[in-house]
Design a protein around this motif. Sequence first.
Motif, PDB file in Angstrom:
ATOM      1  N   SER A 144       8.230  10.273   2.342  1.00 41.86           N
ATOM      2  CA  SER A 144       8.282  11.704   2.647  1.00 41.86           C
ATOM      3  C   SER A 144       7.384  12.509   1.714  1.00 41.86           C
ATOM      4  O   SER A 144       7.205  13.706   1.903  1.00 41.86           O
ATOM      5  N   ALA A 145       6.820  11.862   0.702  1.00 42.06           N
ATOM      6  CA  ALA A 145       5.894  12.514  -0.236  1.00 42.06           C
ATOM      7  C   ALA A 145       4.567  11.761  -0.214  1.00 42.06           C
ATOM      8  O   ALA A 145       4.491  10.627   0.255  1.00 42.06           O
ATOM      9  N   GLN A 146       3.524  12.394  -0.711  1.00 39.79           N
ATOM     10  CA  GLN A 146       2.204  11.768  -0.722  1.00 39.79           C
ATOM     11  C   GLN A 146       2.164  10.574  -1.667  1.00 39.79           C
ATOM     12  O   GLN A 146       2.780  10.634  -2.724  1.00 39.79           O
ATOM     13  N   PRO A 147       1.483   9.552  -1.295  1.00 41.41           N
ATOM     14  CA  PRO A 147       0.877   9.273  -0.005  1.00 41.41           C
ATOM     15  C   PRO A 147       1.949   8.887   1.024  1.00 41.41           C
ATOM     16  O   PRO A 147       2.936   8.238   0.690  1.00 41.41           O
ATOM     17  N   LEU A 148       1.741   9.298   2.247  1.00 44.53           N
ATOM     18  CA  LEU A 148       2.752   9.117   3.283  1.00 44.53           C
ATOM     19  C   LEU A 148       2.860   7.684   3.792  1.00 44.53           C
ATOM     20  O   LEU A 148       3.931   7.242   4.201  1.00 44.53           O
ATOM     21  N   TYR A 149       1.738   6.953   3.788  1.00 41.45           N
ATOM     22  CA  TYR A 149       1.708   5.590   4.335  1.00 41.45           C
ATOM     23  C   TYR A 149       1.152   4.629   3.294  1.00 41.45           C
ATOM     24  O   TYR A 149       0.159   4.925   2.641  1.00 41.45           O
ATOM     25  N   THR A 150       1.794   3.481   3.181  1.00 40.05           N
ATOM     26  CA  THR A 150       1.342   2.458   2.236  1.00 40.05           C
ATOM     27  C   THR A 150       1.329   1.104   2.937  1.00 40.05           C
ATOM     28  O   THR A 150       2.267   0.761   3.651  1.00 40.05           O
ATOM     29  N   LEU A 151       0.258   0.364   2.708  1.00 40.05           N
ATOM     30  CA  LEU A 151       0.148  -0.995   3.220  1.00 40.05           C
ATOM     31  C   LEU A 151      -0.116  -1.915   2.042  1.00 40.05           C
ATOM     32  O   LEU A 151      -1.069  -1.710   1.284  1.00 40.05           O
ATOM     33  N   ARG A 152       0.750  -2.903   1.874  1.00 34.30           N
ATOM     34  CA  ARG A 152       0.612  -3.905   0.816  1.00 34.30           C
ATOM     35  C   ARG A 152       0.197  -5.209   1.472  1.00 34.30           C
ATOM     36  O   ARG A 152       0.875  -5.681   2.385  1.00 34.30           O
ATOM     37  N   LEU A 153      -0.918  -5.767   1.010  1.00 31.42           N
ATOM     38  CA  LEU A 153      -1.416  -7.035   1.537  1.00 31.42           C
ATOM     39  C   LEU A 153      -1.422  -8.064   0.422  1.00 31.42           C
ATOM     40  O   LEU A 153      -2.003  -7.831  -0.648  1.00 31.42           O
ATOM     41  N   THR A 154      -0.782  -9.188   0.647  1.00 29.93           N
ATOM     42  CA  THR A 154      -0.926 -10.314  -0.248  1.00 29.93           C
ATOM     43  C   THR A 154      -2.117 -11.108   0.243  1.00 29.93           C
ATOM     44  O   THR A 154      -2.142 -11.515   1.404  1.00 29.93           O
ATOM     45  N   LEU A 155      -3.111 -11.261  -0.615  1.00 33.02           N
ATOM     46  CA  LEU A 155      -4.352 -11.930  -0.225  1.00 33.02           C
ATOM     47  C   LEU A 155      -4.496 -13.247  -0.963  1.00 33.02           C
ATOM     48  O   LEU A 155      -4.148 -13.364  -2.137  1.00 33.02           O
ATOM     49  N   ARG A 156      -5.022 -14.223  -0.257  1.00 29.33           N
ATOM     50  CA  ARG A 156      -5.316 -15.533  -0.818  1.00 29.33           C
ATOM     51  C   ARG A 156      -6.715 -15.927  -0.390  1.00 29.33           C
ATOM     52  O   ARG A 156      -7.167 -15.529   0.685  1.00 29.33           O
ATOM     53  N   ALA A 157      -7.373 -16.721  -1.201  1.00 30.86           N
ATOM     54  CA  ALA A 157      -8.665 -17.258  -0.775  1.00 30.86           C
ATOM     55  C   ALA A 157      -8.419 -17.995   0.531  1.00 30.86           C
ATOM     56  O   ALA A 157      -7.431 -18.708   0.683  1.00 30.86           O
ATOM     57  N   ALA A 158      -9.286 -17.806   1.505  1.00 25.75           N
ATOM     58  CA  ALA A 158      -9.066 -18.354   2.846  1.00 25.75           C
ATOM     59  C   ALA A 158      -8.855 -19.864   2.839  1.00 25.75           C
ATOM     60  O   ALA A 158      -8.092 -20.393   3.627  1.00 25.75           O
ATOM     61  N   SER A 159      -9.494 -20.551   1.934  1.00 28.70           N
ATOM     62  CA  SER A 159      -9.377 -22.015   1.908  1.00 28.70           C
ATOM     63  C   SER A 159      -8.062 -22.498   1.339  1.00 28.70           C
ATOM     64  O   SER A 159      -7.707 -23.657   1.477  1.00 28.70           O
ATOM     65  N   THR A 160      -7.269 -21.593   0.669  1.00 22.65           N
ATOM     66  CA  THR A 160      -6.004 -22.008   0.061  1.00 22.65           C
ATOM     67  C   THR A 160      -4.803 -21.395   0.728  1.00 22.65           C
ATOM     68  O   THR A 160      -3.698 -21.550   0.249  1.00 22.65           O
ATOM     69  N   ALA A 161      -5.002 -20.699   1.836  1.00 27.60           N
ATOM     70  CA  ALA A 161      -3.879 -19.997   2.491  1.00 27.60           C
ATOM     71  C   ALA A 161      -2.923 -20.973   3.145  1.00 27.60           C
ATOM     72  O   ALA A 161      -3.243 -22.049   3.516  1.00 27.60           O
TER      73      ALA A 161
END
Length: 90
Positions: free
Chosen positions: A73-90
């Motif tokens: 309800s306060a700024q920032p209104l939207y949050t996206l959390r991405l867990t990233l891995r090197a593509a070869s180790t996913a």
Amino acid sequence: MTSTEMPLSVTEELRARAGAFVNSHQDVWVTVEDGGELVMAADDPAVLMQAVADWLKEGPDYAVPLATWTTASAQPLYTLRLTLRAASTA
């Protein structure tokens, strides 16, 4: 890379890119947390989604094993959390 240089971890790679990235995406907050977690936030969901798409498109190639979307309800209104891995180790 010389034989004594260690490759950067995903977290280190993300942190190295974050400063330059926010310069071209001024309406987006960007932070990087330990464990390869990229956190982006904005007040406009379309701006946020475009920024995430731009980040992933610019590479390097990451796998995204986890994504979490939250709203506030306060700024920032939207949050996206991405867990990233090197593509070869996913």
